[in-house]
Scaffold this motif. Structure first.
Motif, PDB file in Angstrom:
ATOM      1  N   HIS A  46       2.302   1.761  -3.448  1.00 39.70           N
ATOM      2  CA  HIS A  46       1.265   2.275  -4.351  1.00 39.70           C
ATOM      3  C   HIS A  46       1.001   3.757  -4.083  1.00 39.70           C
ATOM      4  O   HIS A  46       0.899   4.561  -5.025  1.00 39.70           O
ATOM      5  N   GLN A  47       0.896   4.137  -2.826  1.00 42.79           N
ATOM      6  CA  GLN A  47       0.619   5.532  -2.478  1.00 42.79           C
ATOM      7  C   GLN A  47       1.748   6.460  -2.897  1.00 42.79           C
ATOM      8  O   GLN A  47       1.508   7.532  -3.465  1.00 42.79           O
ATOM      9  N   GLU A  55       1.791   9.452  -5.682  1.00 45.74           N
ATOM     10  CA  GLU A  55       2.220  10.822  -5.374  1.00 45.74           C
ATOM     11  C   GLU A  55       3.236  11.307  -6.403  1.00 45.74           C
ATOM     12  O   GLU A  55       3.136  12.419  -6.924  1.00 45.74           O
ATOM     13  N   ARG A 104       0.833  -1.203   0.000  1.00 43.14           N
ATOM     14  CA  ARG A 104       0.000   0.000   0.000  1.00 43.14           C
ATOM     15  C   ARG A 104       0.871   1.258   0.000  1.00 43.14           C
ATOM     16  O   ARG A 104       0.585   2.217  -0.719  1.00 43.14           O
TER      17      ARG A 104
END
Length: 115
Positions: free
Chosen positions: A22-23, A27, A19
């Motif tokens: 992915h974040q 960004e 996660r």
């Protein structure tokens, strides 16, 4: 002790690291999106979707690599995740640019929108 706990947490909850990758990839992709669109948008006008995907992958690698480095420093993430974050950023950037091409009525011919 902190590093051991962090490694143990990553081993027990691998989805947390996925996660995070992915974040941070998202960004970095959002930070580079406008600049990349300005550079390649017109070139994508007469391409079909697979061509756009390949072209974006090729053109996004360099600017995303430097943006990912800044993102890693900003969030104090282990540099070992850089490759995974770059890949996540490229995948997300491809999706963004394809949507941009299909969503811009001046860019996408009607037959590409239907595809």
């Amino acid at each position: 002790m902190y590093h051991f706990a962090k490694k143990l947490g990553n081993a027990m909850f691998p989805w947390r690291q996925a996660r995070l990758v992915h974040q941070l990839g998202g960004e970095a992709a959002r930070e580079c999106r406008e600049d990349l669109w300005r550079r390649i948008g017109l070139s994508c006008r007469n391409m079909d979707i697979p061509e756009i995907r390949g072209y974006v992958r090729a053109q996004a690698a360099r600017p995303l690599a430097s943006e990912v480095e800044r993102t890693i420093e900003r969030h104090r993430v282990a540099p070992g995740l850089k490759g995974r974050i770059i890949e996540a950023a490229i995948v997300q950037m491809v999706g963004m640019i394809v949507r941009d091409v299909l969503g811009d009525p001046y860019m996408a011919p009607s037959e590409k929108i239907a595809a």
